[in-house]
Design an enzyme around this catalytic site. Sequence first.
Site, PDB file in Angstrom:
ATOM      1  N   CYS A 111       0.814  -1.226   0.000  1.00  6.98           N
ATOM      2  CA  CYS A 111       0.000   0.000   0.000  1.00  6.98           C
ATOM      3  C   CYS A 111       0.846   1.274   0.000  1.00  6.98           C
ATOM      4  CB  CYS A 111      -0.956  -0.005   1.180  1.00  6.98           C
ATOM      5  SG  CYS A 111      -2.067  -1.420   1.143  1.00  6.98           S
ATOM      6  N   HIS A 248      -3.191   7.363   2.523  1.00  6.11           N
ATOM      7  CA  HIS A 248      -3.673   6.051   2.092  1.00  6.11           C
ATOM      8  C   HIS A 248      -5.049   5.810   2.710  1.00  6.11           C
ATOM      9  CE1 HIS A 248      -3.992   1.977   1.035  1.00  6.11           C
ATOM     10  NE2 HIS A 248      -3.794   1.503   2.247  1.00  6.11           N
ATOM     11  N   ASN A 278     -10.251   0.178   0.215  1.00  4.06           N
ATOM     12  CA  ASN A 278      -8.781   0.250   0.238  1.00  4.06           C
ATOM     13  C   ASN A 278      -8.243  -0.346  -1.072  1.00  4.06           C
ATOM     14  OD1 ASN A 278      -6.043  -0.192   0.619  1.00  4.06           O
ATOM     15  ND2 ASN A 278      -6.257  -1.016   2.685  1.00  4.06           N
TER      16      ASN A 278
END
Length: 321
Positions: A111, A248, A278
């Site tokens: 990520c 994020h 996500n």
Amino acid sequence: MSVRIIGTGSALPQKEVSNEDLARLVETSDEWIRERTGIGSRHISTGETVVSLAAGACKKALENAEKTAAQVELLLVATCTPEQGIPCAACQVQSILGAENAVAFDLNAACAGFLFALHTAWAYIEAGIYQNALIAGSEVLSKIIDWDDRGTCVLFGDGAGAVLLERGTRPGILGFVQHSDGTKGQVLQCDSRKLENPYISESQYAPYVQMDGREVFAFAVRQVPACIAEVLERTGLTPDDVDLYVLHQANRRIIEGISRRLSVDMQKFPMNLDRVGNMSSAAIPVLLDELHRAGRLREGMTLVLSGFGAGLTYGACVLRW
Ligand code: COA
């Protein structure tokens, strides 16, 4: 000399999957997912690939910057879910775009991948090796999710975002920090190919995401504010000097925790995770593209980008828009 983002783009799969849709697959509810994560729906691939999504996002970033594919000198794709081990996704995107003059390769930092790719491209441009770089974060996480595991399948979505970076004269990227902690790799992991050869009888294989959600949550709320404070200190700025924190998009409660630790109002933390979930390395560039196209990024604004994820990996960047 400076290095600036001069174009953004994004691409999402057509199919949207709501929390109610997921409640028909596993024992969960819209209420639980919204309350614990802030997520309401996400886009899930019904055929779109890491390569097709990255190519779509890159095309839009090039159009936005009014540049041609042939002008691109470096092409990076950040991904942890490529369709193929070889060739890399970036070379396949290069072929689709016709970016024949670019050097292309992939980068995997989960990520934090987009941020690590941005840092890599920045370093190449700062060193005078390339004049520009096209950077995509692209993921089809739905193929590494265990769709029977309610603890993870409700969190993730598929998509891609891209930016074009260019050497220029106006201020752009002001500073970066990156960190990795390989000793905590087990809190978020997924195997890739199984070891199979004539010399082995059996091997362990766990091809779907396994996560200790509480550990990941605690790591993010502790390390991300520290990392942001570090990059701000390096650039001589304070949290109040920042106009927007583009973080994020993993969980609304993680972002709230980070805002509390930095003592910065939640108004400065734009979010789109309610609509996209996500998307790992795609999260930051997709959000950046949405903000850009909505006219929320004005020249001279100070932004902090910060990503964190499996590895563990985390980093932050300060830039002037
Ligand atoms: N629907 C309903 N119940 C669920 C559920 C779901 N989708 N997922 C888990 N539960 C249940 C658990 O089974 C547990 O039940 P129990 O108390 O009967 O055992 C209960 O909810 C609490 O589980 P817990 O894991 O403690 O919840 P939590 O408040 O920690 O929230 C996460 C779970 C995953 C949302 C949270 O830990 C998180 O977001 N962590 C970070 C994950 C992340 O962002 N990863 C990617 C980083 S890049």
